[in-house]
Scaffold this motif. Structure first.
Motif, PDB file in Angstrom:
ATOM      1  N   THR A  32       0.834  -1.331   0.009  1.00  0.00           N
ATOM      2  CA  THR A  32      -0.043  -0.033  -0.244  1.00  0.00           C
ATOM      3  C   THR A  32       0.676   1.117  -0.135  1.00  0.00           C
ATOM      4  O   THR A  32       0.652   2.001  -0.842  1.00  0.00           O
ATOM      5  CB  THR A  32      -0.818  -0.014   1.192  1.00  0.00           C
ATOM      6  OG1 THR A  32      -1.469  -1.289   1.322  1.00  0.00           O
ATOM      7  CG2 THR A  32      -1.999   1.202   1.003  1.00  0.00           C
ATOM      8  N   VAL A  33       1.859   1.310   0.809  1.00  0.00           N
ATOM      9  CA  VAL A  33       2.778   2.193   0.865  1.00  0.00           C
ATOM     10  C   VAL A  33       3.658   2.787  -0.509  1.00  0.00           C
ATOM     11  O   VAL A  33       3.676   3.924  -0.941  1.00  0.00           O
ATOM     12  CB  VAL A  33       3.541   2.388   2.029  1.00  0.00           C
ATOM     13  CG1 VAL A  33       4.948   3.295   2.068  1.00  0.00           C
ATOM     14  CG2 VAL A  33       3.022   2.527   3.315  1.00  0.00           C
ATOM     15  N   CYS A  34       3.928   1.503  -1.033  1.00  0.00           N
ATOM     16  CA  CYS A  34       4.583   1.536  -2.535  1.00  0.00           C
ATOM     17  C   CYS A  34       3.548   2.370  -3.580  1.00  0.00           C
ATOM     18  O   CYS A  34       4.062   3.396  -4.127  1.00  0.00           O
ATOM     19  CB  CYS A  34       4.903   0.335  -2.917  1.00  0.00           C
ATOM     20  SG  CYS A  34       5.664   0.194  -4.453  1.00  0.00           S
ATOM     21  N   ILE A  35       2.461   1.985  -3.579  1.00  0.00           N
ATOM     22  CA  ILE A  35       1.358   2.593  -4.329  1.00  0.00           C
ATOM     23  C   ILE A  35       1.183   3.957  -3.919  1.00  0.00           C
ATOM     24  O   ILE A  35       1.134   4.872  -4.720  1.00  0.00           O
ATOM     25  CB  ILE A  35       0.146   1.794  -4.308  1.00  0.00           C
ATOM     26  CG1 ILE A  35       0.320   0.482  -5.059  1.00  0.00           C
ATOM     27  CG2 ILE A  35      -0.993   2.306  -5.171  1.00  0.00           C
ATOM     28  CD1 ILE A  35      -0.675  -0.626  -4.632  1.00  0.00           C
ATOM     29  N   ALA A  93       8.282   3.914   5.405  1.00  0.00           N
ATOM     30  CA  ALA A  93       8.246   2.473   4.828  1.00  0.00           C
ATOM     31  C   ALA A  93       9.408   1.766   4.802  1.00  0.00           C
ATOM     32  O   ALA A  93       9.628   0.290   4.674  1.00  0.00           O
ATOM     33  CB  ALA A  93       8.106   2.979   3.139  1.00  0.00           C
ATOM     34  N   MET A  94      10.576   2.486   5.187  1.00  0.00           N
ATOM     35  CA  MET A  94      11.905   1.864   5.505  1.00  0.00           C
ATOM     36  C   MET A  94      11.727   0.813   6.442  1.00  0.00           C
ATOM     37  O   MET A  94      12.343  -0.364   6.303  1.00  0.00           O
ATOM     38  CB  MET A  94      13.030   2.761   5.816  1.00  0.00           C
ATOM     39  CG  MET A  94      14.383   2.150   6.089  1.00  0.00           C
ATOM     40  SD  MET A  94      15.581   3.518   6.221  1.00  0.00           S
ATOM     41  CE  MET A  94      15.212   4.012   7.970  1.00  0.00           C
ATOM     42  N   PHE A  95      11.074   1.209   7.458  1.00  0.00           N
ATOM     43  CA  PHE A  95      10.915   0.183   8.633  1.00  0.00           C
ATOM     44  C   PHE A  95      10.250  -1.157   8.402  1.00  0.00           C
ATOM     45  O   PHE A  95      10.212  -2.239   8.428  1.00  0.00           O
ATOM     46  CB  PHE A  95      10.578   0.768  10.009  1.00  0.00           C
ATOM     47  CG  PHE A  95      11.334   2.020  10.427  1.00  0.00           C
ATOM     48  CD1 PHE A  95      12.502   1.816  10.976  1.00  0.00           C
ATOM     49  CD2 PHE A  95      11.005   3.334  10.046  1.00  0.00           C
ATOM     50  CE1 PHE A  95      13.213   2.788  11.187  1.00  0.00           C
ATOM     51  CE2 PHE A  95      11.914   4.419  10.510  1.00  0.00           C
ATOM     52  CZ  PHE A  95      12.894   4.110  11.156  1.00  0.00           C
ATOM     53  N   LEU A  96       9.085  -0.770   7.612  1.00  0.00           N
ATOM     54  CA  LEU A  96       8.121  -1.859   6.973  1.00  0.00           C
ATOM     55  C   LEU A  96       8.909  -2.646   5.984  1.00  0.00           C
ATOM     56  O   LEU A  96       8.903  -4.026   6.072  1.00  0.00           O
ATOM     57  CB  LEU A  96       6.988  -1.487   6.302  1.00  0.00           C
ATOM     58  CG  LEU A  96       5.932  -0.313   7.139  1.00  0.00           C
ATOM     59  CD1 LEU A  96       4.988   0.284   6.178  1.00  0.00           C
ATOM     60  CD2 LEU A  96       5.468  -1.191   8.271  1.00  0.00           C
ATOM     61  N   ARG A  97       9.753  -2.117   5.160  1.00  0.00           N
ATOM     62  CA  ARG A  97      10.551  -2.919   4.115  1.00  0.00           C
ATOM     63  C   ARG A  97      11.680  -3.617   4.927  1.00  0.00           C
ATOM     64  O   ARG A  97      11.820  -4.782   4.293  1.00  0.00           O
ATOM     65  CB  ARG A  97      11.253  -2.064   3.569  1.00  0.00           C
ATOM     66  CG  ARG A  97      10.384  -1.236   2.431  1.00  0.00           C
ATOM     67  CD  ARG A  97      10.968  -0.066   1.518  1.00  0.00           C
ATOM     68  NE  ARG A  97       9.929   0.607   0.762  1.00  0.00           N
ATOM     69  CZ  ARG A  97      10.362   1.697   0.171  1.00  0.00           C
ATOM     70  NH1 ARG A  97      11.356   2.170   0.282  1.00  0.00           N
ATOM     71  NH2 ARG A  97       9.300   2.208  -0.540  1.00  0.00           N
ATOM     72  N   ILE A  98      12.152  -3.472   6.151  1.00  0.00           N
ATOM     73  CA  ILE A  98      13.118  -3.979   6.929  1.00  0.00           C
ATOM     74  C   ILE A  98      12.615  -5.280   7.291  1.00  0.00           C
ATOM     75  O   ILE A  98      13.092  -6.427   7.495  1.00  0.00           O
ATOM     76  CB  ILE A  98      13.664  -3.222   7.933  1.00  0.00           C
ATOM     77  CG1 ILE A  98      14.744  -2.067   7.535  1.00  0.00           C
ATOM     78  CG2 ILE A  98      14.536  -3.906   9.054  1.00  0.00           C
ATOM     79  CD1 ILE A  98      15.244  -1.154   8.284  1.00  0.00           C
ATOM     80  N   TRP A 147      11.341  -2.169  -3.724  1.00  0.00           N
ATOM     81  CA  TRP A 147      10.154  -1.223  -3.500  1.00  0.00           C
ATOM     82  C   TRP A 147      10.308   0.076  -4.083  1.00  0.00           C
ATOM     83  O   TRP A 147       9.483   0.675  -4.492  1.00  0.00           O
ATOM     84  CB  TRP A 147       9.981  -1.129  -2.095  1.00  0.00           C
ATOM     85  CG  TRP A 147       9.613  -2.669  -1.535  1.00  0.00           C
ATOM     86  CD1 TRP A 147      10.543  -3.556  -0.751  1.00  0.00           C
ATOM     87  CD2 TRP A 147       8.531  -3.588  -1.663  1.00  0.00           C
ATOM     88  NE1 TRP A 147       9.908  -4.778  -0.671  1.00  0.00           N
ATOM     89  CE2 TRP A 147       8.848  -4.834  -1.025  1.00  0.00           C
ATOM     90  CE3 TRP A 147       7.393  -3.497  -2.655  1.00  0.00           C
ATOM     91  CZ2 TRP A 147       7.992  -5.961  -1.292  1.00  0.00           C
ATOM     92  CZ3 TRP A 147       6.612  -4.486  -2.708  1.00  0.00           C
ATOM     93  CH2 TRP A 147       6.715  -5.861  -1.964  1.00  0.00           C
ATOM     94  N   LYS A 148      11.673   0.401  -3.970  1.00  0.00           N
ATOM     95  CA  LYS A 148      11.921   2.043  -4.476  1.00  0.00           C
ATOM     96  C   LYS A 148      11.569   1.896  -5.820  1.00  0.00           C
ATOM     97  O   LYS A 148      11.156   2.966  -6.773  1.00  0.00           O
ATOM     98  CB  LYS A 148      13.161   2.364  -4.197  1.00  0.00           C
ATOM     99  CG  LYS A 148      13.341   2.309  -2.584  1.00  0.00           C
ATOM    100  CD  LYS A 148      14.665   3.012  -2.434  1.00  0.00           C
ATOM    101  CE  LYS A 148      15.161   3.189  -1.018  1.00  0.00           C
ATOM    102  NZ  LYS A 148      16.399   3.202  -0.551  1.00  0.00           N
ATOM    103  N   THR A 149      12.315   0.737  -6.818  1.00  0.00           N
ATOM    104  CA  THR A 149      12.160   0.561  -8.233  1.00  0.00           C
ATOM    105  C   THR A 149      10.695   0.687  -8.628  1.00  0.00           C
ATOM    106  O   THR A 149      10.349   1.310  -9.414  1.00  0.00           O
ATOM    107  CB  THR A 149      12.874  -0.596  -8.421  1.00  0.00           C
ATOM    108  OG1 THR A 149      14.389  -0.281  -8.199  1.00  0.00           O
ATOM    109  CG2 THR A 149      12.945  -0.661 -10.161  1.00  0.00           C
ATOM    110  N   TRP A 150       9.831  -0.170  -7.799  1.00  0.00           N
ATOM    111  CA  TRP A 150       8.354  -0.295  -8.207  1.00  0.00           C
ATOM    112  C   TRP A 150       7.637   0.820  -8.151  1.00  0.00           C
ATOM    113  O   TRP A 150       6.699   1.299  -8.658  1.00  0.00           O
ATOM    114  CB  TRP A 150       7.914  -1.354  -7.476  1.00  0.00           C
ATOM    115  CG  TRP A 150       7.897  -2.618  -8.417  1.00  0.00           C
ATOM    116  CD1 TRP A 150       8.920  -3.742  -8.282  1.00  0.00           C
ATOM    117  CD2 TRP A 150       7.520  -3.181  -9.797  1.00  0.00           C
ATOM    118  NE1 TRP A 150       8.728  -4.732  -9.249  1.00  0.00           N
ATOM    119  CE2 TRP A 150       7.924  -4.187 -10.193  1.00  0.00           C
ATOM    120  CE3 TRP A 150       6.541  -2.285 -10.555  1.00  0.00           C
ATOM    121  CZ2 TRP A 150       7.550  -4.778 -11.371  1.00  0.00           C
ATOM    122  CZ3 TRP A 150       6.465  -3.054 -11.799  1.00  0.00           C
ATOM    123  CH2 TRP A 150       6.810  -4.199 -12.125  1.00  0.00           C
ATOM    124  N   SER A 151       8.180   1.596  -7.158  1.00  0.00           N
ATOM    125  CA  SER A 151       7.540   3.064  -6.800  1.00  0.00           C
ATOM    126  C   SER A 151       7.713   4.008  -7.896  1.00  0.00           C
ATOM    127  O   SER A 151       6.879   4.679  -8.391  1.00  0.00           O
ATOM    128  CB  SER A 151       8.134   3.645  -5.445  1.00  0.00           C
ATOM    129  OG  SER A 151       7.446   3.073  -4.378  1.00  0.00           O
TER     130      SER A 151
END
Length: 197
Positions: A32-35, A93-98, A147-151
């Motif tokens: 969700t955050v990525c979108i 989002a960094m903490f979620l991605r971790i 995730w950064k790439t897909w964002s």
């Protein structure tokens, strides 16, 4: 001399599906955050694209100074709000991605611990294991950077759709033609790259 190409084991869509599956089971909010980051980036780009024509139109039509300053203030507020929210979500989002990356490391540890003894002597297996751990070793490595790439990809896709909306004046036939030629060009480019031309 032509360089030998090795066929990749997994393609982009398989890797994306793997990351989405892990995110879905670990932290659904990563998706969700990525979108949302992509949507805010698109909204900011659209506001930047519209600010100059809107102000010029008001200057040409000789609106009052208060109306002009109101328009400038509105666009400034939109740009600041979009930038601030995007940066806030990016940091959060960094903490979620971790968490997702830690889950992948856990899977690597389970795989490494459950492997048969002959694999521990196989240099190819050890190299692949080292690459897998390296891909998860930091915030800027592939396990989290995807995730950064897909964002960015989603931001560009959303921006392209908005641009088509403005340019094509909602002519559906033109929109279909642009999408079909884009997909056809991508397929031809992929085929040419596969042939190594």
């Amino acid at each position: 001399m032509k360089k030998e190409r090795t066929k990749l084991t997994y393609n982009l869509w398989q890797c994306t599906a793997f990351m989405l599956k892990n995110a879905w089971h670990t932290r659904k909010s990563v998706i969700t955050v990525c979108i949302l980051i992509a949507a805010l980036g698109t909204r900011k780009s659209v506001a930047e694209m519209l600010v100059a024509p809107m102000i010029l139109r008001q200057v040409e039509s000789a609106v009052s100074l208060s109306a002009l300053l109101g328009t400038i203030g509105l666009f400034t507020a939109i740009l600041v709000l979009c930038s601030g929210l995007k940066d806030y979500l990016t940091v959060g989002a960094m903490f979620l991605r971790i968490d997702v990356r830690i889950e992948i490391i856990r899977q690597l540890n389970v795989k490494s611990g459950n492997t048969s003894y002959p694999n521990r002597l196989d240099t190819r297996f050890l190299e692949m294991e080292e690459k897998a751990y390296d891909a998860c070793s930091a915030n800027d490595r592939p396990a989290e950077n995807c995730w950064k790439t897909w964002s960015l990809v989603l931001t560009n896709v959303f921006g392209f759709c908005v641009y088509l909306f403005f340019v094509s004046d909602l002519n559906p036939l033109l929109l279909v033609i642009v999408v079909l030629t884009t997909v056809a060009g991508w397929l031809v480019n992929r085929r040419v790259q596969r042939w190594g031309v």
